[in-house]
Write a protein that holds these residues in place. Sequence first.
Motif, PDB file in Angstrom:
ATOM      1  N   GLY A 277       0.817  -1.208   0.000  1.00 25.29           N
ATOM      2  CA  GLY A 277       0.000   0.000   0.000  1.00 25.29           C
ATOM      3  C   GLY A 277       0.845   1.249   0.000  1.00 25.29           C
ATOM      4  N   THR A 278       0.379   2.281  -0.684  1.00 27.57           N
ATOM      5  CA  THR A 278       1.031   3.590  -0.681  1.00 27.57           C
ATOM      6  C   THR A 278       0.148   4.581   0.074  1.00 27.57           C
ATOM      7  OG1 THR A 278      -0.006   4.302  -2.752  1.00 27.57           O
ATOM      8  CG2 THR A 278       2.078   3.069  -2.910  1.00 27.57           C
ATOM      9  N   THR A 279       0.737   5.682   0.477  1.00 23.21           N
ATOM     10  CA  THR A 279      -0.030   6.692   1.204  1.00 23.21           C
ATOM     11  C   THR A 279      -1.002   7.387   0.261  1.00 23.21           C
ATOM     12  OG1 THR A 279       1.616   8.398   0.755  1.00 23.21           O
ATOM     13  CG2 THR A 279       1.914   7.047   2.736  1.00 23.21           C
ATOM     14  N   TYR A 280      -2.007   8.018   0.846  1.00 22.42           N
ATOM     15  CA  TYR A 280      -2.981   8.751   0.049  1.00 22.42           C
ATOM     16  C   TYR A 280      -2.404  10.028  -0.541  1.00 22.42           C
ATOM     17  CZ  TYR A 280      -7.010   5.821   1.069  1.00 22.42           C
ATOM     18  OH  TYR A 280      -7.901   4.777   1.114  1.00 22.42           O
ATOM     19  N   PHE A 312      -6.052  -1.807  -6.532  1.00 22.57           N
ATOM     20  CA  PHE A 312      -7.333  -2.525  -6.550  1.00 22.57           C
ATOM     21  C   PHE A 312      -8.315  -2.055  -5.486  1.00 22.57           C
ATOM     22  CE2 PHE A 312      -4.767  -4.842  -3.567  1.00 22.57           C
ATOM     23  CZ  PHE A 312      -5.636  -5.299  -2.593  1.00 22.57           C
ATOM     24  N   GLN A 313      -7.887  -1.233  -4.501  1.00 25.28           N
ATOM     25  CA  GLN A 313      -8.873  -0.765  -3.532  1.00 25.28           C
ATOM     26  C   GLN A 313      -8.299   0.396  -2.727  1.00 25.28           C
ATOM     27  OE1 GLN A 313      -9.874  -3.805  -0.695  1.00 25.28           O
ATOM     28  NE2 GLN A 313      -7.924  -3.716   0.363  1.00 25.28           N
ATOM     29  N   PHE A 314      -9.237   1.187  -2.150  1.00 20.53           N
ATOM     30  CA  PHE A 314      -8.885   2.229  -1.202  1.00 20.53           C
ATOM     31  C   PHE A 314      -8.953   1.616   0.191  1.00 20.53           C
ATOM     32  CE2 PHE A 314     -10.551   4.643  -4.826  1.00 20.53           C
ATOM     33  CZ  PHE A 314      -9.504   5.527  -5.035  1.00 20.53           C
ATOM     34  N   GLY A 315      -7.810   1.407   0.794  1.00 22.53           N
ATOM     35  CA  GLY A 315      -7.774   0.798   2.104  1.00 22.53           C
ATOM     36  C   GLY A 315      -8.044   1.796   3.205  1.00 22.53           C
ATOM     37  N   ALA A 316      -8.010   1.329   4.439  1.00 18.20           N
ATOM     38  CA  ALA A 316      -8.278   2.178   5.591  1.00 18.20           C
ATOM     39  C   ALA A 316      -7.241   3.274   5.741  1.00 18.20           C
ATOM     40  CB  ALA A 316      -8.329   1.318   6.858  1.00 18.20           C
ATOM     41  N   SER A 317      -5.994   2.953   5.449  1.00 20.23           N
ATOM     42  CA  SER A 317      -4.939   3.963   5.576  1.00 20.23           C
ATOM     43  C   SER A 317      -3.972   3.905   4.402  1.00 20.23           C
ATOM     44  CB  SER A 317      -4.174   3.751   6.884  1.00 20.23           C
ATOM     45  OG  SER A 317      -3.641   2.439   6.938  1.00 20.23           O
ATOM     46  N   SER A 318      -4.391   3.339   3.266  1.00 20.26           N
ATOM     47  CA  SER A 318      -3.485   3.209   2.124  1.00 20.26           C
ATOM     48  C   SER A 318      -4.275   2.950   0.859  1.00 20.26           C
ATOM     49  CB  SER A 318      -2.505   2.048   2.357  1.00 20.26           C
ATOM     50  OG  SER A 318      -3.212   0.824   2.441  1.00 20.26           O
ATOM     51  N   ILE A 319      -3.611   3.199  -0.269  1.00 15.52           N
ATOM     52  CA  ILE A 319      -4.102   2.758  -1.571  1.00 15.52           C
ATOM     53  C   ILE A 319      -3.400   1.431  -1.854  1.00 15.52           C
ATOM     54  CG2 ILE A 319      -4.214   3.258  -4.030  1.00 15.52           C
ATOM     55  CD1 ILE A 319      -4.208   6.199  -3.367  1.00 15.52           C
ATOM     56  N   PHE A 357       5.557   4.042   1.349  1.00 15.82           N
ATOM     57  CA  PHE A 357       4.723   2.906   1.747  1.00 15.82           C
ATOM     58  C   PHE A 357       3.842   3.334   2.919  1.00 15.82           C
ATOM     59  CE2 PHE A 357       8.245   0.687  -0.304  1.00 15.82           C
ATOM     60  CZ  PHE A 357       7.563  -0.216  -1.102  1.00 15.82           C
ATOM     61  N   ALA A 358       2.614   2.897   2.878  1.00 14.29           N
ATOM     62  CA  ALA A 358       1.671   3.249   3.937  1.00 14.29           C
ATOM     63  C   ALA A 358       1.764   2.250   5.077  1.00 14.29           C
ATOM     64  CB  ALA A 358       0.250   3.272   3.390  1.00 14.29           C
ATOM     65  N   TYR A 359       1.421   2.724   6.236  1.00 10.75           N
ATOM     66  CA  TYR A 359       1.320   1.857   7.403  1.00 10.75           C
ATOM     67  C   TYR A 359       0.129   2.356   8.218  1.00 10.75           C
ATOM     68  CZ  TYR A 359       4.113   5.831   9.020  1.00 10.75           C
ATOM     69  OH  TYR A 359       4.583   7.090   9.265  1.00 10.75           O
ATOM     70  N   PRO A 360      -0.462   1.521   9.025  1.00 10.26           N
ATOM     71  CA  PRO A 360      -1.666   1.946   9.769  1.00 10.26           C
ATOM     72  C   PRO A 360      -1.375   3.162  10.658  1.00 10.26           C
ATOM     73  CG  PRO A 360      -1.380  -0.420   9.895  1.00 10.26           C
ATOM     74  CD  PRO A 360      -0.136   0.125   9.281  1.00 10.26           C
ATOM     75  N   THR A 361      -2.128   4.261  10.473  1.00 10.67           N
ATOM     76  CA  THR A 361      -1.965   5.490  11.266  1.00 10.67           C
ATOM     77  C   THR A 361      -3.337   6.009  11.689  1.00 10.67           C
ATOM     78  OG1 THR A 361      -1.985   6.803   9.245  1.00 10.67           O
ATOM     79  CG2 THR A 361       0.164   6.169  10.100  1.00 10.67           C
ATOM     80  N   GLN A 362      -3.314   6.907  12.683  1.00 14.50           N
ATOM     81  CA  GLN A 362      -4.550   7.531  13.165  1.00 14.50           C
ATOM     82  C   GLN A 362      -4.252   8.987  13.508  1.00 14.50           C
ATOM     83  OE1 GLN A 362      -6.331   6.311  16.982  1.00 14.50           O
ATOM     84  NE2 GLN A 362      -8.177   5.859  15.794  1.00 14.50           N
ATOM     85  N   VAL A 363      -5.064   9.915  13.010  1.00 12.40           N
ATOM     86  CA  VAL A 363      -4.891  11.349  13.225  1.00 12.40           C
ATOM     87  C   VAL A 363      -6.076  11.872  14.035  1.00 12.40           C
ATOM     88  CG1 VAL A 363      -4.641  13.601  12.132  1.00 12.40           C
ATOM     89  CG2 VAL A 363      -3.613  11.583  11.082  1.00 12.40           C
ATOM     90  N   THR A 364      -5.797  12.754  15.038  1.00 14.07           N
ATOM     91  CA  THR A 364      -6.842  13.341  15.877  1.00 14.07           C
ATOM     92  C   THR A 364      -7.092  14.781  15.437  1.00 14.07           C
ATOM     93  OG1 THR A 364      -6.206  11.964  17.743  1.00 14.07           O
ATOM     94  CG2 THR A 364      -7.512  13.932  18.227  1.00 14.07           C
ATOM     95  N   PHE A 365      -8.339  15.107  15.180  1.00 13.96           N
ATOM     96  CA  PHE A 365      -8.736  16.466  14.802  1.00 13.96           C
ATOM     97  C   PHE A 365      -9.496  17.107  15.966  1.00 13.96           C
ATOM     98  CE2 PHE A 365      -8.344  14.102  10.882  1.00 13.96           C
ATOM     99  CZ  PHE A 365      -7.668  14.982  10.056  1.00 13.96           C
TER     100      PHE A 365
END
Length: 407
Positions: A277-280, A312-319, A357-365
Amino acid sequence: MSNNSISVADAAQNLSEKTGAIATEAQGWIANNGLNILIASAVGVVIALALLGIRALGCRMVGRVTPGTDPRWPILFARVIAKTSLFFIILVSAQLVAEHAETPPAILQAINFLFVIAATLQAAIWARELILGYIQHRAGADDGHGTLSSAMGIVRLLVTVALFAVAIVVILDNLGVNVTGLIAGLGIGGIAIGLAAQGIFSDLFAALSIIFDRPFRRGDMITFGTFTGRVEKIGLKSTRIRALNGELVVVSNTNLLNMQLQNFAPLQQRRALMTFGTTYQIAPDLIPQLGEELKAIVEKQPNATFDRCHAFQFGASSIDFELVFHVEGTEFTAFADVRQAVMVEMMRRFAELGVEFAYPTQVTFTAAPDGRMVMPYPHVKMLAEGECGNEGQDEVPRARASGNGHG
């Protein structure tokens, strides 16, 4: 007791009288048909010599075969011919010329009697040699006497017993003996033995299935159930497999063939499926370009063939992407080396292109009281400083929302 003695004496006397009659008749026949007997004997000798020559040719062909090699059909027939007995050859010659030499009926009947016995036994020997040779041919050069030596021993015994039992029944039937009761007894005995040794025969037939169907051979890497290992020995009842961890797994032939097997020996190439997966934040124009870049990377590797690469898909934290390529060869180590080289080159090329390369991340707004998003934007610092300067005021309530992205 005396009656039995009288019966035996009578039988011996009758046999002696018959033997004397045959001898007297033979003397008269020889005296009156000397020329015909000489001609018939000469023809019989020629026939016997021809049959002996054919047998010698078969023995010579068998002698030229290297031990342990796979017997082909000409060699199988040569082995059958080589098993021809001298007794059968002599009686064949006698049977062919007896009727042309004005042979007396008693002598002709004796020759016919001996010929039936010799021909029946010889047919059983030929059939046994042909069946065992065919099984060895189907088993292959290294399986017939190596991995399945114990199974072949039992098969040889069963085939021999079955064929010679049939031969004895045929001989007795030709002699006028009522064999109905004997056949019924053999049938009942066979059923009893079959029921008593049902498990053994089940594994034996499973071993024969391995011979003829060849789902695997000694040295093949197979997967069955949850085990993967290399076949070390195929026996009469069980197969021994050396697992990847080193332990020896012993499996019944029947249970083994009831499982779904994966045999890696016939494998000509291995398929690699890599997902990444790559980053958005990737530029949209780079998405189709990655396929061409990865194709060039794969084709640089030895024995590697590129298949496809697509997002093939838009993942939770990656393409998410799929990369598929093939590596020619059967060795897993070589396949793993190519796959690792492709991964290393991907990391280098992606760094040059600025693709991460993407890895699972979480951002707080963080939102202001009026609902406007104020974090993580740059002016949040000014807002925070203004709020901190209002002493004595209640703390500004904040609502937090969580989302997925790259940060």
